[in-house]
Enzyme design. Structure first.
Site, PDB file in Angstrom:
ATOM      1  N   SER A 570      38.763  45.064  47.841  1.00 26.49           N
ATOM      2  CA  SER A 570      37.679  45.492  46.955  1.00 26.49           C
ATOM      3  C   SER A 570      37.646  47.023  46.918  1.00 26.49           C
ATOM      4  CB  SER A 570      36.354  44.893  47.415  1.00 26.49           C
ATOM      5  OG  SER A 570      35.362  45.018  46.411  1.00 26.49           O
ATOM      6  N   ASP A 656      36.851  36.558  39.329  1.00 28.69           N
ATOM      7  CA  ASP A 656      36.095  37.588  40.032  1.00 28.69           C
ATOM      8  C   ASP A 656      35.240  38.368  39.041  1.00 28.69           C
ATOM      9  OD1 ASP A 656      35.168  39.601  41.683  1.00 28.69           O
ATOM     10  OD2 ASP A 656      37.119  40.063  42.549  1.00 28.69           O
ATOM     11  N   HIS A 690      35.450  36.551  43.797  1.00 28.98           N
ATOM     12  CA  HIS A 690      35.684  37.779  44.554  1.00 28.98           C
ATOM     13  C   HIS A 690      36.050  37.486  46.005  1.00 28.98           C
ATOM     14  CE1 HIS A 690      35.451  42.086  45.119  1.00 28.98           C
ATOM     15  NE2 HIS A 690      34.648  41.947  46.153  1.00 28.98           N
TER      16      HIS A 690
END
Length: 725
Positions: A570, A656, A690
């Site tokens: 991320s 995501d 995610h």
């Protein structure tokens, strides 16, 4: 794109041009953003095929690592029960099942706070404790879905109704359903497009929830009354400012409902006193730019008060006291004053004590303040819960009962598995309730942990946590040889990457590797200044800190660049993309998970999820040419150049909503086009979000894939030298 997997896919170059602030930006691969287009899906599937072909030699190792993770895990297991009102709640897992079940049993003795010990070896169709009630069979709920996530569950205060939220796509937009726990029947009420779960009103007939706008910002709080359609729900609060989000919760004593409205740097709280049937929502203190605060109702020296955790008196926060009434910051009285050496992260109030969450010198701490009616200020002894290990992570666990005399806490190190303790404030005794079992004869004493310090470009000392097997560095003649090392980093949002244990990591350590965490600026490990120095126009510090940590490991003999692998996800994936551009020679491989690598494009588009709410983190390049130039100076996608990059594994998920799959897809396409490196790989989960795939066995397979690739880069895959991809 080629039809043969013997050559990597080649994404078409379709230049699109944008002029902003007098700068011209050309993007060849923005067309990959249309995930519904057949050509985009085909391209992603071709990349998956190439990645599979390029890593085919690791198939046996992947399966071996999966079996190692599975073999070290007690598959049929259960959590330590947590007491909430009249029940003990716990979770169960079962061999062969992905998700497990949520259960409860009645409290037998209201004066006994010792959790019951369930039978650990009972069959899935047998109760773990007498009187067990299964609240949620998660495997049954997940049946027929490729993806499943429980967003949250909440039992009404009369213990009769259960609200639970599920996501079967991966986009974190949940559907909430309700169950009558007495009859087992599902109520007709259903709430869609909810962010997470719900908060019950003490009337047990209504609940509150949040929804998001088109940019995935939680902007509205609603009240739902059971038995009515969602279309008739009451809008309690709407936040129109795109920088701010909303959230709702209930105080531990169940008296107050509180709505937090916050940006990255500013907050305000609204509260409702449910003990007063005529009360309306109150604004405690209006937002002031850069003032952050939170509220915790408490009872000190017989007086009902709000504890205010705030930064009005200093960046590392203070805990103040205010009346149960709207009160400006000037009238908040200090209870735990600001200390530049101690970052206060929050406070929990109970009938007989307060628990302060804090960190000092890079380590987490739990601090107890005993409430004493005989003391002048109502607060008696003030002390830390102590532990022996030099590097550890401690934090409060689930503590829902206002009157409970114990503090449930969690503890771990990089060698000690997650451990659950109860601390009895009355006796000051710390009782180990459970240490996560690691099967196969695991012994923490076989591993050594260290805290190292690297020196950054500006002279700042950056902590590194590292673990390896004892003797891993012993070389010929008694010297210390470098060991293959995985260096992990994040460095954003003031999120601290504190030392933690991982079963999967043992597959690295037991093959002779080390694992290290670079606690770079942008995180919160060393206080608020650590965060401030790693965001906005100081973001480069995060990258140079990580590079400094890598260089320190090499220069001190811990690591060798040929077998030093970097990993981050991320915002940590942004870190990976930046260091790949800035110091590729330091790494033998880089793993970037759901990486935020096309951040300039994202931050230029206010319609995308999270963009506006993150201006305070990254800056607004659309409004400010200086910010534009700064982000453009480090954005991984924009700074790909013709140089020797190490092999890169980029992992992403099609659904995501936080970091769109298109970012790593574009990044990999540009990397391969510029460098021709066939070992720049893209792996896309086609039905995940995610957090990756759902289900523990699927997650183990996923992690085994990454670990096998990492071991291959370290020369520990069985062939002796770093291999392909």
């Amino acid at each position: 794109m080629p039809d043969t997997p013997h050559q990597p896919p080649v994404a078409d170059r379709r230049p699109s041009t944008r002029e902003i602030h007098g700068r011209t930006r050309v993007d060849d691969y923005e067309w990959l953003r249309d995930k519904d287009a057949p050509e985009v899906v085909a391209y992603l599937e071709a990349e998956n095929a190439w990645t599979e072909q390029r890593t085919a030699h690791l198939a046996d190792l992947r399966q071996t690592i999966f079996e190692e993770i599975k073999g070290r895990t007690r598959e049929t297991d259960l959590s330590v029960p947590t007491r909430n009102r009249g029940y003990w709640y716990y979770g169960r897992s079962f061999a062969g099942k992905e998700y497990g079940a949520s259960c409860r049993v009645p409290v037998a003795d209201p004066d006994d706070w010792t959790p019951p010990r369930p039978a650990e070896d009972c069959a899935p169709d047998q109760p773990a404790l007498p009187g067990e009630q299964v609240l949620l069979d998660l495997d049954a709920l997940a049946e027929g879905h490729d993806f499943f996530s429980l967003g949250g569950s909440a039992v009404s205060l009369d213990d009769r109704l259960l609200a639970y939220a599920v996501d079967v796509v991966g986009d974190e937009r949940y559907t909430v359903r309700f169950t009558d726990l007495d009859s087992g029947e599902q109520l007709p009420d259903e709430l869609t497009d909810v962010l997470g779960g719900v908060t019950w009103h003490p009337d047990n007939t209504s609940c509150f929830y949040s929804t998001v706008d088109e940019t995935w910002r939680p902007d509205k709080v609603w009240r739902h009354r059971l038995g009515t359609p969602q279309s008739e729900d009451e809008l309690v609060l709407h936040e129109p400012d795109g920088r701010f989000w909303t959230g709702i919760g209930r105080s531990r004593d169940a008296r107050f409902l509180m709505i937090a409205v916050g940006s990255k740097t500013t907050t305000e709280y609204h509260y409702l006193d449910t003990a007063d049937p005529d009360a309306a929502w109150q604004l405690f203190a209006p937002r002031r730019e850069d003032l952050e605060y939170s509220l915790e109702p408490a009872r000190i020296a017989g007086e009902e008060v709000f504890l205010v955790h705030h930064n009005a008196t200093g960046p590392d926060f203070e805990i103040g006291v205010a009346p149960i009434a709207p009160t400006p910051p000037e009238q908040w009285r200090p209870l735990v004053p600001h200390d530049p050496e101690v970052r206060l992260e929050g406070v929990d109030a109970f009938a007989g004590h307060l628990v302060v969450h804090q960190r000092s010198r890079g380590l987490t701490q739990l601090r107890i303040l005993e409430l004493d009616a005989d003391a002048g200020a109502g607060v008696g002894d003030d002390y830390l819960v102590e532990f022996d290990e030099p590097v550890y992570t401690v934090g409060a666990g689930s503590n829902p009962g206002f009157d409970q005399p114990t503090v449930r806490l969690g503890y771990t190190t990089m060698a000690v598995p997650p451990s659950v303790y109860d601390y009895d404030v009355r006796t000051r005794e710390l009782t180990l309730l459970r240490r996560t079992p690691v099967l196969g004869g695991y012994d923490p004493a076989d591993y050594e942990e260290h805290r190292l310090w690297a020196t950054a470009e500006d002279g700042e000392r950056v902590p590194i946590s590292i673990v390896c097997r004892i003797g891993a560095r012993e070389g010929v003649g008694g010297g210390a040889d470098p060991v293959p090392t995985l260096l992990y980093g994040y460095g954003a949002y003031e999120a601290s990457m504190d030392p933690y244990f991982s079963v999967g990591r043992l597959s690295l350590l037991d093959r002779g590797a080390a694992f290290a965490i670079a606690h770079v600026r942008g995180g919160g490990e060393m206080g608020r200044r650590w965060y401030d120095q790693g965001k906005l126009m100081h973001k480069q510090n995060s990258f140079s800190d990580f590079v400094a940590c890598a260089r320190h490991l090499v220069e001190t003999g811990w690591a060798d660049p040929a077998t030093l692998v970097a990993e981050g996800g991320s915002a940590g994936g942004l870190l990976m993309g930046a260091v790949a551009n800035q110091a590729p020679e330091l790494f033998g491989g880089i793993v970037a998970q759901v990486p935020f690598v096309d951040n300039l494009t994202t931050m230029l588009d206010a319609t995308l999820p999270l963009t506006v709410t993150e201006y305070d983190e990254w800056g607004n390049p659309e409004a400010d040419p200086e910010v534009y130039d700064y982000i453009a100076s480090y954005a991984p996608y924009d700074n790909v150049v013709a140089q020797d990059y190490p092999p890169i594994l980029a992992e992403t998920s099609l659904n995501d909503t936080r970091v769109l799959y298109v970012e790593p897809a574009k990044w990999v396409a540009r990397l391969r086009a510029v460098t021709g490196n066939p070992d720049v790989l893209l792996r896309t989960e086609m039905s995940a979000g995610h957090g990756g795939v759902s289900g523990r066995y699927q997650a183990w397979h996923d992690r085994a894939f990454s670990l096998a690739w990492i071991l291959d880069r370290m020369g520990l895959a069985g062939g002796g030298e770093p291999g392909r991809g």
